[in-house]
Design an enzyme around this catalytic site. Structure first.
Site, mmCIF file in Angstrom:
data_model
loop_
_atom_site.group_PDB
_atom_site.id
_atom_site.type_symbol
_atom_site.label_atom_id
_atom_site.label_comp_id
_atom_site.label_asym_id
_atom_site.label_seq_id
_atom_site.Cartn_x
_atom_site.Cartn_y
_atom_site.Cartn_z
ATOM 1 N N GLU A 222 0.757 -1.095 0.127
ATOM 2 C CA GLU A 222 0.101 -0.052 -0.287
ATOM 3 C C GLU A 222 0.978 1.192 -0.132
ATOM 4 O O GLU A 222 0.917 1.550 0.552
ATOM 5 C CB GLU A 222 -0.976 0.040 1.022
ATOM 6 N N GLU A 341 -4.320 -8.784 -1.757
ATOM 7 C CA GLU A 341 -5.624 -8.491 -0.147
ATOM 8 C C GLU A 341 -6.280 -8.187 -0.383
ATOM 9 O O GLU A 341 -6.903 -6.755 -0.345
ATOM 10 C CB GLU A 341 -4.490 -7.361 0.590
#
Length: 545
Positions: A222, A341
């Site tokens: 991220e 994810e």
């Protein structure tokens, strides 16, 4: 007196009339939900996903203290992991960008990566965790999880060092379970020019190559939140260059020159994240095997039970998937896209929801929608790790989403077919259906069998009408319901398959997952607040042979 009596009679009649009207309305409402017609198109494969489509993650937080990596030697956890193959095992998450490889010259005494099954079998047996040590580690992990969750809440992440020992334990778990390992490298190790400093990763790669550990790689987790988490900003173009740099290192390796490299593991599209993904793909698309992004429906800290059952919440996924697919296709035509994810709620999950029966509605719908729209792999956060969206509990016993994943693996194949619901309940459809070829590795079924899976987001039972040419086919049903009754049923941490509560026979044995055969012509009934798989054993779909 007569007028008073008449008035009373009129009031009583009016009350009865209103009650009757309400009852009629209720009946109509129930009828709306009950009558569902499903069209099935068996003539064409709409999509074909990777056979490892449903994959799992281990959160990098497990490595914060190396001793907890020993939990991966639990025979129970290995049994559960092995039942989900073929699958990828992603090792990553927020903690990966705060961890550093710290070699100590300590590793397993023998070269245990020998491909001989006999040697591998001996290694797997020798590494098994003794029950007393397992119980102690599980108790300590409960406290560790709380500490890690607090770290997440405060947004202050401690740096972690890990040794060869942790890498060995991780690889042994993947290898003994038959999972394909993807290791997430730290992208927040930066030079003074804000380029990725690869020195530490190269140390790790050399160690893994010396051990001949077969694995794939990611870089960073991220990147859109780096500034918030670490005060470092990396733009999309530079991120792409970092991946090109890693790709070159892998190319120069005699062992990893054809391995997979996945990224950028970006958060779902929103504002500048779209620009970050576009910039990354423009400079780094050629370096990656597949483009990865993350998705969660809701914030775990302020969500509700209603969100988990709301079709409008579930529908938001389609918008996000289409945005990422469009961006990727525009910048790098033909590049595969993964959900690298994903789970129900971000922030570690929603307490009392993400690990209960109700979470299955988000999970199964995500699997159906992701395959239908063209994602190649979906990696579930998390098999084991901190938070409340895991597939196993603190005792390493399987939670409802694990059993749902297992049934899916057994009978759903990679070929996606078209199914469409027709209902008169308006825009907010409480029944959602998906259709695949049946898993061909399941020798139990004839060639050409198809699997229909359905979710009932409503409390009322639904009757599903199949096309006329399917009406007389034998159907094997797998109906999953909460193991508890009443108002608290959706919060249950146990699940029933066709009325029987699912639990492991012992630490090394899973129960048989047996379907229930419906006679030809029987109505397909989907109970309220349940999800089910229906194998049409005699569909004879030409595209599924």
């Amino acid at each position: 007196m007569k007028s008073a009596s008449t008035a009373v009679s009129t009031i009583v009649a009016l009350v009865l009339f209103r009650a009757l009207c309400a009852e009629v309305k209720t009946v109509i409402s129930v009828e709306d939900v009950q009558s569902i017609r499903v069209d099935l198109d068996l003539s064409n494969v709409v999509r074909r996903v990777d056979e490892r489509f449903l994959s799992v993650a281990i959160d990098a937080s497990l490595i914060a203290e190396e001793k907890f990596m020993n939990l991966l030697n639990s025979p129970k956890l290995r049994t559960l992991a092995k039942a989900l193959i073929p699958a990828f095992l992603r090792f990553g998450g927020t903690k990966q960008d705060f961890m550093k490889f710290n070699p100590r010259g300590r590793y397993f005494q023998a070269r245990e990566n020998n491909s001989s099954s006999a040697v591998l079998g001996n290694v797997c047996k020798r590494l098994e965790l003794p029950p007393l040590l397992e119980n102690r580690l599980k108790q300590e992990w409960v406290l560790q999880s709380k500490s890690l969750l607090q770290e997440e809440l405060e947004g202050k992440y401690k740096k972690t060092k890990f040794s060869e020992y942790a890498v060995d334990l991780l690889y042994a778990f993947a290898n003994c379970s038959g999972l394909d390992l993807i290791f997430g490298l730290n992208a927040l190790l930066r030079t003074s020019e804000n380029t990725w400093d690869s020195a530490n990763a190269e140390l790790l790669l050399k160690y893994c190559e010396s051990r001949e550990y077969v694995m794939s790689w990611e870089l960073g987790n991220e990147p859109n939140s780096y500034e918030k988490k670490a005060g470092i900003r990396v733009d999309g173009y530079q991120l792409g260059q970092d991946f090109v740099h890693l790709h070159q290192i892998l190319q120069e390796s005699g062992f990893y020159n054809s391995t997979g490299l996945y990224g950028p593991d970006i958060g779902q599209p929103r504002d500048h994240r779209k620009d970050l993904l576009t910039g990354f793909l423009e400079s780094g698309a050629e370096a990656i095997t597949a483009c990865t992004w993350h998705h969660y429906y809701v914030n775990g800290r302020d969500t509700s039970l209603e969100d988990f059952l709301d079709p409008r919440v579930l529908d938001t996924l389609a918008t996000k998937i289409n945005e990422v697919l469009e961006t990727t296709e525009s910048a790098s035509p033909g590049k595969k896209v993964w959900l690298g994810e994903t789970s129900s709620a971000y922030g570690g999950g929603a307490f009392g929801l993400s690990d209960t029966f109700v979470a299955g509605f988000m999970w199964l719908d995500k699997l159906g929608l992701a395959a239908k729209l063209g994602l190649d792999v979906v990696i579930r956060q998390v098999l084991i790790g901190s938070g409340t969206y895991h597939l196993v509990d603190d005792n390493l016993d399987p939670l409802p989403d694990y059993w749902l994943s297992l049934v899916y693996k057994r009978i759903v194949g990679p070929e996606v077919l078209k199914a469409e619901v027709h209902t008169n309940s308006g825009q907010k459809k409480p029944i959602r259906v998906y259709l695949h070829c049946t898993n061909r590795k399941s020798t139990h079924y004839r060639e050409g069998a198809v699997t229909l899976f359905a979710l009932n987001l409503n409390k009322n039972e639904a009757t599903i009408s199949l096309p006329a040419h399917m009406a007389n086919s034998t159907i094997e049903e797998f109906v999953l319901q909460s193991a508890e009754a009443g108002e608290q049923s959706l919060y249950s941490r146990s699940v029933k398959l066709n009325g029987q509560v699912l639990k492991m026979v012992d630490d090394r044995t899973l129960p048989p997952l047996e379907g229930r055969e419906l006679p030809p012509g029987a109505h397909v009934k989907l109970p309220g607040f349940s999800f089910a798989f229906y194998v049409l054993t005699e569909a004879r779909a030409p595209v599924c042979k």
